[in-house]
Design a protein around this motif. Sequence first.
Motif, PDB file in Angstrom:
ATOM      1  N   ARG A  69       0.825  -1.218   0.000  1.00 17.89           N
ATOM      2  CA  ARG A  69       0.000   0.000   0.000  1.00 17.89           C
ATOM      3  C   ARG A  69       0.857   1.265   0.000  1.00 17.89           C
ATOM      4  O   ARG A  69       0.527   2.246  -0.656  1.00 17.89           O
ATOM      5  N   ARG A  70       1.946   1.233   0.735  1.00 19.19           N
ATOM      6  CA  ARG A  70       2.770   2.431   0.840  1.00 19.19           C
ATOM      7  C   ARG A  70       3.535   2.734  -0.449  1.00 19.19           C
ATOM      8  O   ARG A  70       4.082   3.822  -0.593  1.00 19.19           O
ATOM      9  N   CYS A  71       3.580   1.783  -1.373  1.00 21.34           N
ATOM     10  CA  CYS A  71       4.336   1.986  -2.617  1.00 21.34           C
ATOM     11  C   CYS A  71       3.430   2.206  -3.822  1.00 21.34           C
ATOM     12  O   CYS A  71       3.893   2.109  -4.963  1.00 21.34           O
ATOM     13  N   ALA A  72       2.166   2.498  -3.609  1.00 23.07           N
ATOM     14  CA  ALA A  72       1.247   2.706  -4.723  1.00 23.07           C
ATOM     15  C   ALA A  72       1.705   3.888  -5.583  1.00 23.07           C
ATOM     16  O   ALA A  72       2.156   4.910  -5.062  1.00 23.07           O
ATOM     17  N   LEU A  73       1.572   3.737  -6.902  1.00 27.39           N
ATOM     18  CA  LEU A  73       2.038   4.765  -7.841  1.00 27.39           C
ATOM     19  C   LEU A  73       0.985   5.843  -8.090  1.00 27.39           C
ATOM     20  O   LEU A  73       0.813   6.317  -9.211  1.00 27.39           O
ATOM     21  N   TYR A  74       0.297   6.254  -7.035  1.00 30.40           N
ATOM     22  CA  TYR A  74      -0.739   7.269  -7.146  1.00 30.40           C
ATOM     23  C   TYR A  74      -0.422   8.375  -6.144  1.00 30.40           C
ATOM     24  O   TYR A  74      -0.365   8.133  -4.940  1.00 30.40           O
ATOM     25  N   LEU A  75      -0.228   9.578  -6.656  1.00 29.29           N
ATOM     26  CA  LEU A  75       0.356  10.631  -5.829  1.00 29.29           C
ATOM     27  C   LEU A  75      -0.499  11.036  -4.633  1.00 29.29           C
ATOM     28  O   LEU A  75       0.043  11.521  -3.639  1.00 29.29           O
ATOM     29  N   TYR A  77      -2.568   8.904  -3.008  1.00 30.12           N
ATOM     30  CA  TYR A  77      -2.994   7.736  -2.245  1.00 30.12           C
ATOM     31  C   TYR A  77      -2.346   7.670  -0.858  1.00 30.12           C
ATOM     32  O   TYR A  77      -2.995   7.331   0.129  1.00 30.12           O
ATOM     33  N   TYR A  78      -1.060   7.988  -0.776  1.00 30.49           N
ATOM     34  CA  TYR A  78      -0.361   7.820   0.499  1.00 30.49           C
ATOM     35  C   TYR A  78      -1.005   8.655   1.592  1.00 30.49           C
ATOM     36  O   TYR A  78      -1.225   8.187   2.703  1.00 30.49           O
ATOM     37  N   ARG A  79      -1.348   9.877   1.268  1.00 27.36           N
ATOM     38  CA  ARG A  79      -1.923  10.755   2.288  1.00 27.36           C
ATOM     39  C   ARG A  79      -3.409  10.513   2.525  1.00 27.36           C
ATOM     40  O   ARG A  79      -3.901  10.674   3.646  1.00 27.36           O
ATOM     41  N   TYR A  80      -4.126  10.143   1.450  1.00 28.84           N
ATOM     42  CA  TYR A  80      -5.583  10.103   1.560  1.00 28.84           C
ATOM     43  C   TYR A  80      -6.193   8.718   1.434  1.00 28.84           C
ATOM     44  O   TYR A  80      -7.370   8.543   1.762  1.00 28.84           O
ATOM     45  N   GLY A  81      -5.438   7.713   0.968  1.00 29.05           N
ATOM     46  CA  GLY A  81      -6.026   6.406   0.745  1.00 29.05           C
ATOM     47  C   GLY A  81      -7.215   6.516  -0.193  1.00 29.05           C
ATOM     48  O   GLY A  81      -7.287   7.419  -1.022  1.00 29.05           O
ATOM     49  N   ASP A  82      -8.166   5.610  -0.084  1.00 26.49           N
ATOM     50  CA  ASP A  82      -9.383   5.693  -0.891  1.00 26.49           C
ATOM     51  C   ASP A  82     -10.472   6.401  -0.094  1.00 26.49           C
ATOM     52  O   ASP A  82     -11.467   5.806   0.326  1.00 26.49           O
ATOM     53  N   THR A  83     -10.268   7.689   0.128  1.00 26.96           N
ATOM     54  CA  THR A  83     -11.214   8.477   0.918  1.00 26.96           C
ATOM     55  C   THR A  83     -11.784   9.598   0.071  1.00 26.96           C
ATOM     56  O   THR A  83     -11.302   9.899  -1.020  1.00 26.96           O
ATOM     57  N   ARG A  84     -12.801  10.230   0.606  1.00 26.57           N
ATOM     58  CA  ARG A  84     -13.402  11.368  -0.098  1.00 26.57           C
ATOM     59  C   ARG A  84     -12.415  12.508  -0.267  1.00 26.57           C
ATOM     60  O   ARG A  84     -12.463  13.247  -1.257  1.00 26.57           O
ATOM     61  N   ASP A 136       4.420  14.267  -1.631  1.00 22.06           N
ATOM     62  CA  ASP A 136       3.897  12.947  -1.973  1.00 22.06           C
ATOM     63  C   ASP A 136       4.952  12.112  -2.699  1.00 22.06           C
ATOM     64  O   ASP A 136       5.060  10.905  -2.472  1.00 22.06           O
ATOM     65  N   LEU A 137       5.730  12.745  -3.546  1.00 24.24           N
ATOM     66  CA  LEU A 137       6.848  12.051  -4.191  1.00 24.24           C
ATOM     67  C   LEU A 137       7.863  11.572  -3.158  1.00 24.24           C
ATOM     68  O   LEU A 137       8.412  10.471  -3.269  1.00 24.24           O
ATOM     69  N   GLU A 138       8.095  12.396  -2.149  1.00 25.74           N
ATOM     70  CA  GLU A 138       9.048  12.010  -1.104  1.00 25.74           C
ATOM     71  C   GLU A 138       8.531  10.823  -0.302  1.00 25.74           C
ATOM     72  O   GLU A 138       9.303   9.927   0.074  1.00 25.74           O
ATOM     73  N   LEU A 139       7.235  10.802  -0.040  1.00 25.39           N
ATOM     74  CA  LEU A 139       6.656   9.659   0.668  1.00 25.39           C
ATOM     75  C   LEU A 139       6.832   8.379  -0.135  1.00 25.39           C
ATOM     76  O   LEU A 139       7.180   7.327   0.420  1.00 25.39           O
ATOM     77  N   LEU A 140       6.625   8.459  -1.442  1.00 22.16           N
ATOM     78  CA  LEU A 140       6.826   7.290  -2.291  1.00 22.16           C
ATOM     79  C   LEU A 140       8.293   6.892  -2.329  1.00 22.16           C
ATOM     80  O   LEU A 140       8.630   5.702  -2.246  1.00 22.16           O
ATOM     81  N   ARG A 141       9.184   7.879  -2.428  1.00 19.26           N
ATOM     82  CA  ARG A 141      10.622   7.582  -2.460  1.00 19.26           C
ATOM     83  C   ARG A 141      11.047   6.873  -1.179  1.00 19.26           C
ATOM     84  O   ARG A 141      11.769   5.873  -1.226  1.00 19.26           O
ATOM     85  N   LYS A 142      10.577   7.367  -0.025  1.00 16.63           N
ATOM     86  CA  LYS A 142      10.924   6.754   1.253  1.00 16.63           C
ATOM     87  C   LYS A 142      10.397   5.326   1.334  1.00 16.63           C
ATOM     88  O   LYS A 142      11.093   4.420   1.823  1.00 16.63           O
ATOM     89  N   GLU A 178       4.083   8.559   9.516  1.00 20.45           N
ATOM     90  CA  GLU A 178       3.727   7.910  10.774  1.00 20.45           C
ATOM     91  C   GLU A 178       2.368   7.218  10.692  1.00 20.45           C
ATOM     92  O   GLU A 178       2.171   6.150  11.267  1.00 20.45           O
ATOM     93  N   LYS A 179       1.428   7.807   9.967  1.00 16.56           N
ATOM     94  CA  LYS A 179       0.069   7.287   9.933  1.00 16.56           C
ATOM     95  C   LYS A 179      -0.165   6.287   8.810  1.00 16.56           C
ATOM     96  O   LYS A 179      -0.964   5.367   8.951  1.00 16.56           O
ATOM     97  N   GLY A 180       0.519   6.458   7.667  1.00 19.49           N
ATOM     98  CA  GLY A 180       0.271   5.587   6.526  1.00 19.49           C
ATOM     99  C   GLY A 180      -1.045   5.944   5.846  1.00 19.49           C
ATOM    100  O   GLY A 180      -1.819   6.786   6.333  1.00 19.49           O
ATOM    101  N   PRO A 181      -1.354   5.308   4.709  1.00 23.26           N
ATOM    102  CA  PRO A 181      -2.585   5.624   3.969  1.00 23.26           C
ATOM    103  C   PRO A 181      -3.828   5.298   4.783  1.00 23.26           C
ATOM    104  O   PRO A 181      -3.902   4.246   5.422  1.00 23.26           O
ATOM    105  N   PRO A 182      -4.840   6.184   4.794  1.00 21.81           N
ATOM    106  CA  PRO A 182      -6.096   5.911   5.500  1.00 21.81           C
ATOM    107  C   PRO A 182      -6.833   4.739   4.862  1.00 21.81           C
ATOM    108  O   PRO A 182      -6.599   4.382   3.717  1.00 21.81           O
ATOM    109  N   ASP A 183      -7.792   4.166   5.598  1.00 19.58           N
ATOM    110  CA  ASP A 183      -8.473   2.951   5.152  1.00 19.58           C
ATOM    111  C   ASP A 183      -9.874   3.166   4.595  1.00 19.58           C
ATOM    112  O   ASP A 183     -10.415   2.278   3.954  1.00 19.58           O
TER     113      ASP A 183
END
Length: 206
Positions: A69-75, A77-84, A136-142, A178-183
């Motif tokens: 989940r943390r490596c998804a190629l969607y800019l 996604y990491y912060r918002y997951g599949d949320t509104r 968001d790019l940095e989150l993916l890079r990390k 710290e939180k990861g993508p929301p659910d």
Amino acid sequence: MTAPYKLASVLLQYPTAALFEGLDQLDAAASDTAPKASREAFERFLGWLRATPSGEVAQHYVETFDLRRRCALYLTYYRYGDTRKRGMAMLAFKTAYRVAGFQPSDEDLPDYLPLVLDFAALTPAGEKLLRRHRADLELLRKALRGAGTPYADLVEAVCAGLPRLTRRDLALVRHAWEKGPPDEEVGLEPFAPPEYLDGTGAGGRR
């Protein structure tokens, strides 16, 4: 010298037979990339690509981007997951495409990184999107670096040509990491410029 966006877009997509058949052309494109840090990152990745059987590369790609989940190629996604909130964030991508003269379609979500990179290779408006989503790019890079995958080099190649993280970006990265993508799951309408904007790019995988 050229910006790293188009090459990164090609290499971040699922590794088909055509990718391996075109390694000489990809090497040539990498050698003409600026800045130096981007060029070196591409060279590291292409060295791994040449040294690894195509089947292993394909399996590694799926394990990296489809099963983490943390490596998804969607800019977004990491912060918002599949949320509104993610749906709202993606409206900015859709708007940017339309303002630049590209009609979004339902082929993929508009924040799919290879798609955004293709857009950046065509117009400064695309690079503005990358700058806006530098955190968001940095989150993916990390996440990719933490997973120990050579694909981290591709995101580093992109980041090397963008401004450094601001204090606000760094705070955002720390909080989201710290939180990861929301659910929370909601329906998301997919948008993307048709045929990867100009008919030269491959479609996304999701």
